[in-house]
Design a protein around this motif. Structure first.
Motif, PDB file in Angstrom:
ATOM      1  N   TYR A   1     -15.196  20.267  24.713  1.00 11.99           N
ATOM      2  CA  TYR A   1     -14.206  19.834  25.607  1.00 11.99           C
ATOM      3  C   TYR A   1     -14.261  20.171  26.927  1.00 11.99           C
ATOM      4  N   THR A   2     -14.750  21.564  27.360  1.00  9.38           N
ATOM      5  CA  THR A   2     -14.869  22.049  28.666  1.00  9.38           C
ATOM      6  C   THR A   2     -16.187  21.271  29.370  1.00  9.38           C
ATOM      7  N   HIS A   3     -16.948  20.799  28.648  1.00  2.91           N
ATOM      8  CA  HIS A   3     -18.065  20.154  29.358  1.00  2.91           C
ATOM      9  C   HIS A   3     -17.993  18.987  29.466  1.00  2.91           C
TER      10      HIS A   3
END
Length: 669
Positions: free
Chosen positions: A455-457
Motif C-alpha cells: 500500500y505504501t509503495h
C-alpha cells in the motif's frame, strides 16, 4: 565584492566618480548580498590556484546556491567571460553601467547562477545538490578537481547531509568542498555556524573527511595566504584520493553595513538580501551605501574607463594565463548498436542492455540499494554500478556524471521517484539555458510500481509532474513487455538532450508479438494486429504499459463477445504521442490520430500512471467519447487482484468502461 554591490544597488555612477545621488540608485534593488563575500573569496582563489594546485588538472568550481548569481555575474564581468556571451557588457565603465542597470533582469541570464558562466554547471533551484553533483562530475575524470562552493545552510539539506557520507560508496574522485560558513541561513542561525572549529572538524572527520578551517575578517594578506595554503593542500590530498574539505568562516554580509539606524545588519539575517533597500529615497541609507562602496577603494581597482588596474589587473592576468574552468560541454557519445533482444525475463533482458552500454565505456548505473529487488542483482558487483540509499544524492551523481559528457541511468522504485521531482525539473530548467551540442539524456528506469507492491509503495507522481511541465524533451516510455523494455531503454541510453522515464515492471511475464516493435520504437505507438479487428473500429483501446497490456489481452475477447463491436488495440510506447504536436515532438497529427485511433471510434486508455496525466496530454482534442483507466489511490491495503478490480484494470473493469463508451458513442452518433 565591489562589483556585486554595484549590481545590487546602482543604476549609474558605477565607479563612484562623484558623490552618490538619488538618481544613481535603484528604486527597488533586488538580489542577495549575504552569500557574496565568501563566494567571491572562494571563486577568486580557485581561479588563481588553477595550474598551481594540480598542474595536470583543471579546478572546476561549482556554485551550490542559486542566489550567488550576482557574484557569478560580477566574476564573469571582471574576467571578460560575460562579454564573450553578452557583448553589451564589455569590461569597461559602459559595460558595467549597463550590467548594473539591467540587473536583476540580465538579458536572458537573469540574476541566479547560470550555466553559461563559470561555476554554473550544476542545476540550481533545488538547494543542496552541488556536493553530490560535484562527485558525479569528478567521477572517473582524472583531468579535473571539482570544488563545490556550498553554504552552511545547504549543509542542513538532506541531500548535502547525505552526500558527505555517500562519497564512501564511490570510487575515489577529486572533490574539494568549500563550505562557506557565514553563520546564518536565510532567516536564522545555521546549525553548522553555531559549531566551534573543533566541532566542525569532528563532524567532518566522523564522515570521513579531513578538514581545514580558515577565518576571514579583514581580507589581509595573511588571511589570503592562509586560505590559499588550505586550498592547495586540500586539492593535493584530493588528487591523492583523500577526502578533504575547506571550511571558510566569515561573518554574513562581511564588509557590508554593520547596522541601519538601531537595527543590526552585519552577522544577522538582515544581510541576506539587499540591506539598503531604501537608499534611493532615504538620505541616511544613501550615505551608508556611499561609504560602503567607497570602502572598497574603487579608484585602486579600476582606471577612469572602468578597466581593472593595479593588483586586480595583475591577478586577472595571472588567472587568465591558467586553464579556465570548463563549462558543461558533452564529450562524444559512443553509440551502442541495437541488437534484437528476445526473452521474457525482465532481469536478463535489461541487464544485457546495461552490460552492452558499460562495455562501450563512459557509462554508469546508480541505484538506491534496490538492484536485487528490481531483478538486476547480477549487476551489483560491477565496477560501473553505485548504490546508496538516497535517491536525491543519486540524482546529483547522475547529473554531474552527465555534465561530463558520459551516459547513465538511475534505477529506482516508482513509488520513491517523486523524491526526484524538484531535482529533475531543475535539470530541465538548466538544460534550456545551456548552449552547444545536446548533452547525454537523463535516464530513469522505474520499476516495482504500486500495482504489484504494498500500500505504501504506490505513487506514479513523477511522470505526471514531468508531463505537466510540457517540456518537449520529456518522454514517458511505457513498454508492454520485457523485450520492449530492453529495446526502449537501449534507445534512451544512446539518446541526447532528453529526459527519459522508462516505466517497466520487473514482474512482467506476458509477451506481445514482436512484429510491431520497430514501429513502436520509431513512432511511439503501433496497432497490434493480433488483438484488432479488420476495418474501421468502433472502440479503440490504447495500452500504455505491461499490466494494461496483460489486462487488455484478457479483456478483448470478452468485450468483443459481449458488445459485438469492432475493436482496435494500439500499443503506446511513448505517452507523449497523445499530446498536442505543437508542444510534443512526437504528438500525433490530426491525420495520424484518425489513422491510429479510427475516424470516430470511442477511445479507452489503459495506463499504468495517473489518468490525469493522460487527460492533460489529450486536453479534449479528440472530440469523441474517451475513458481513461489508471492509478488512483486505493482506500487501504488490499491484494493485487482486488486492487486491479478496485481501479478497473482487469477484464471486468475494462468491459464496464467499454460498455459506457459504446453507449455514449451511439448517443453521439
Amino acid at each position: 565584492m565591489y562589483v556585486s554591490v554595484v549590481l545590487l544597488h546602482l543604476d549609474k555612477n558605477v565607479l563612484l566618480a562623484e558623490p552618490l545621488r538619488a538618481h544613481h540608485i535603484k528604486r527597488r534593488p533586488a538580489g542577495h548580498w549575504g552569500t557574496v563575500p565568501g563566494t567571491a573569496w572562494a571563486l577568486a582563489h580557485t581561479a588563481l590556484a588553477t595550474g598551481e594546485a594540480a598542474p595536470d588538472r583543471t579546478l572546476v568550481p561549482v556554485l551550490g546556491a542559486g542566489h550567488a548569481g550576482v557574484v557569478q555575474l560580477a566574476f564573469a564581468w571582471l574576467s571578460g567571460e560575460l562579454a564573450s556571451v553578452r557583448p553589451q557588457y564589455s569590461r569597461d565603465a559602459a559595460g558595467l553601467a549597463r550590467l548594473a542597470h539591467d540587473f536583476p533582469e540580465v538579458d536572458g541570464l537573469g540574476s541566479e547562477v547560470h550555466p553559461l558562466l563559470t561555476a554554473g554547471t550544476a542545476p540550481g533551484g533545488c538547494l543542496g545538490g552541488a556536493l553530490a553533483f560535484g562527485h558525479g562530475l569528478a567521477l572517473d575524470a582524472p583531468d579535473r578537481v571539482v570544488l563545490p562552493i556550498i553554504g552552511d545552510g545547504e549543509c542542513e539539506t538532506p541531500t548535502t547531509a547525505a552526500s558527505w557520507l555517500a562519497a564512501r560508496a564511490l570510487p575515489a574522485s577529486a572533490v574539494v568542498p568549500i563550505v562557506h560558513v557565514n553563520g546564518f541561513r536565510m532567516g536564522d542561525r545555521s546549525l553548522l555556524g553555531a559549531m566551534t572549529d573543533g566541532e566542525v572538524a569532528g563532524y567532518a572527520a566522523g564522515l570521513g573527511w579531513q578538514s581545514r578551517v580558515v577565518h576571514v575578517s579583514a581580507a589581509s594578506r595573511e588571511e589570503h595566504e592562509s586560505f590559499r595554503q588550505a586550498l592547495l593542500e586540500s586539492v593535493g590530498q584530493a588528487v591523492d584520493g583523500v577526502r578533504a574539505a575547506v571550511f571558510l568562516r566569515c561573518v554574513k554580509g562581511w564588509s557590508g553595513p554593520e547596522r541601519i539606524g538601531e537595527r543590526p545588519v552585519l552577522g544577522t539575517p538582515g544581510a541576506h538580501k539587499t540591506p539598503l533597500g531604501l537608499a534611493h529615497e532615504d538620505g541616511r541609507q544613501r550615505e551608508l551605501l556611499g561609504k560602503w562602496l567607497a570602502s572598497y577603494r574603487p579608484a585602486e581597482l579600476f582606471d577612469t574607463d572602468g578597466r581593472p588596474t593595479g593588483e586586480l589587473a595583475g591577478a586577472l592576468e595571472t588567472a587568465g594565463r591558467r586553464p579556465a574552468a570548463p563549462l558543461s560541454q558533452p564529450t562524444a557519445i559512443q553509440p551502442v548498436s541495437r541488437r534484437a533482444r528476445g526473452g521474457d525475463d525482465f532481469g536478463h533482458a535489461v541487464s544485457q542492455v546495461l552490460r552492452n552500454h558499460a562495455v562501450a565505456g563512459g557509462f554508469r548505473l546508480f541505484s538506491p540499494d534496490e538492484l536485487a529487488s528490481n531483478r538486476l542483482g547480477a549487476l551489483q558487483d560491477e565496477p560501473w554500478v553505485s548504490e546508496v540509499l538516497a535517491e536525491e544524492v543519486l540524482l546529483g551523481w547522475l547529473c554531474g556524471w552527465l555534465a561530463g559528457g558520459r551516459r547513465g541511468v538511475l534505477v529506482s522504485y516508482e513509488a520513491f521517484a517523486p523524491l526526484l521531482t524538484s531535482g529533475v525539473v531543475g535539470h530541465l530548467k538548466h538544460r534550456r539555458l545551456t548552449a552547444g551540442a545536446p548533452a547525454p539524456s537523463l535516464n530513469l528506469l522505474l520499476t516495482s510500481y504500486g500495482w504489484h507492491n504494498v500500500y505504501t509503495h504506490g505513487d506514479p507522481s513523477l511522470a505526471t509532474a514531468l508531463l505537466a511541465t510540457c517540456d518537449p524533451v520529456v518522454r514517458v516510455l511505457t513498454p508492454a513487455d520485457p523485450a520492449r523494455a530492453a529495446l526502449v531503454l537501449d534507445e534512451a541510453l544512446g539518446s541526447t538532450g532528453r529526459v527519459n522515464v522508462v516505466v517497466a515492471g520487473k514482474h512482467a511475464t506476458t509477451r506481445q508479438p514482436d512484429e510491431t516493435i520497430e514501429q513502436e520504437l520509431a513512432r511511439g505507438l503501433a496497432v497490434w494486429p493480433h488483438l484488432s479487428d479488420q476495418g474501421e473500429p468502433e472502440l479503440t483501446i490504447l495500452v500504455a504499459g505491461d499490466l494494461p497490456a496483460e489486462a487488455t489481452t484478457a479483456a478483448v475477447p470478452v468485450i468483443r463477445a459481449q458488445l459485438g463491436c469492432r475493436i482496435r488495440v494500439v500499443g503506446v510506447l511513448d505517452l507523449t504521442v497523445l499530446g498536442d504536436p505543437q508542444i510534443w515532438p512526437r504528438g500525433l497529427s490530426a491525420a495520424e490520430t484518425a489513422t491510429y485511433l479510427g475516424e470516430n471510434a470511442a477511445v479507452l486508455v489503459a495506463t499504468l500512471g495517473h489518468p490525469a496525466a493522460v487527460w492533460g496530454l489529450l486536453a479534449g482534442r479528440l472530440g469523441r467519447p474517451v475513458e481513461v483507466i489508471g492509478w488512483r489511490e486505493p482506500p487501504g491495503p488490499m491484494p493485487q487482484a482486488a486492487l486491479a478490480g478496485e481501479l478497473g484494470l482487469d477484464p471486468a473493469g475494462l468491459l464496464q468502461a467499454a460498455c459506457k463508451l459504446t453507449a455514449s458513442r451511439k448517443v453521439a452518433c
